[in-house]
Design an enzyme around this catalytic site. Structure first.
Site, PDB file in Angstrom:
ATOM      1  N   GLN A   1     -32.726  22.460  44.979  1.00  0.00           N
ATOM      2  CA  GLN A   1     -33.852  21.496  44.258  1.00  0.00           C
ATOM      3  C   GLN A   1     -33.494  20.026  44.956  1.00  0.00           C
ATOM      4  OE1 GLN A   1     -35.363  21.084  39.969  1.00  0.00           O
ATOM      5  NE2 GLN A   1     -33.481  19.751  40.188  1.00  0.00           N
TER       6      GLN A   1
ATOM      7  N   TYR B   1     -43.871  20.126  44.241  1.00  0.00           N
ATOM      8  CA  TYR B   1     -44.996  19.742  43.287  1.00  0.00           C
ATOM      9  C   TYR B   1     -44.547  18.438  42.942  1.00  0.00           C
ATOM     10  CZ  TYR B   1     -41.428  21.564  39.977  1.00  0.00           C
ATOM     11  OH  TYR B   1     -40.148  21.538  39.275  1.00  0.00           O
TER      12      TYR B   1
END
Length: 222
Positions: free
Chosen positions: A162, A122
């Protein structure tokens, strides 16, 4: 175009032209990936959930020419580019003093990480509104908020990896966030938890989420 420090990162979200999966040339996709890898790139492939796109290709490399060639090869193989995102690996200004190996992992990640089959991407930006302008906030205050944000993320160590890439001036948002997780529930939990941090609750703006499972192209387009 050679990248001086770090890697160029191109996310490509695709579906078959006219929704005709039989027209996708799987062998051409396999060759496109092999060519990109021979040119020094990493390629991550995922089968996506939902209607937004059918598959995701994340390609990282020190030169933009192979990334562009890979994009063209996907289209030639029968895939339509539904959405894309361009960014660069970076080390945040709030990460001063990181050990050398952590800096290297952020600039030159090795993907995908083992044991993390769930893929999520995203984009996000920081607000510039009168009541919440990130860029008018003193650095020390921003640093405190980002340290809080990082502490929330570290609670999920071992369950999620991440990668945050910078896209200011390159795409519609300021950063791209790619998550590799052990389950869909972990993705939901980490995003939910971190949105309560001040840096996200007051200043975060988010784009669409693209979620799927890592898979080779022969599984996505059998």
């Amino acid at each position: 175009m050679r990248i001086d420090t770090g890697l160029a990162v191109l996310h490509l979200f695709c579906s078959p032209f006219d929704d005709d999966r039989s027209a996708v040339d799987r062998d051409a996709l396999v060759e496109a990936i092999a060519t990109a890898e021979r040119d020094g790139c990493q390629v991550v492939t995922a089968a996506l959930f939902g209607h937004k796109a059918d598959s995701a290709f994340m390609v990282l490399g020190p030169d933009t020419a192979p990334l562009r060639a890979f994009q063209v090869a996907l289209q030639a193989a029968g895939l339509e580019l539904v959405e894309s995102y361009l960014s660069l690996t970076e080390v945040s200004e709030y990460a001063a003093g990181l050990p050398e190996h952590m800096v290297r992992d952020r600039l030159y990640p090795q993907l995908p990480p083992p044991g993390k089959p769930v893929f999520c991407f995203y984009p996000m930006s920081k607000r510039r509104e009168a009541h919440a302008n990130w860029y008018a906030t003193p650095y020390e205050q921003r640093l405190r908020m980002m340290h809080e944000h990082g502490a929330s993320g570290r609670k999920f160590a071992g369950r999620v990896v991440q990668l945050i890439t910078g896209s200011t001036g390159l795409d519609a948002y300021e950063w791209g966030v790619t998550l590799f997780a052990d389950s869909l529930a972990t993705v939901k939990d980490v995003v939910y938890t971190m949105r309560f941090d001040e840096a996200s609750a007051l200043y975060g703006e988010f784009g669409d989420f693209w979620v799927g499972e890592l898979a080779y192209v022969d599984a996505i387009y059998p």
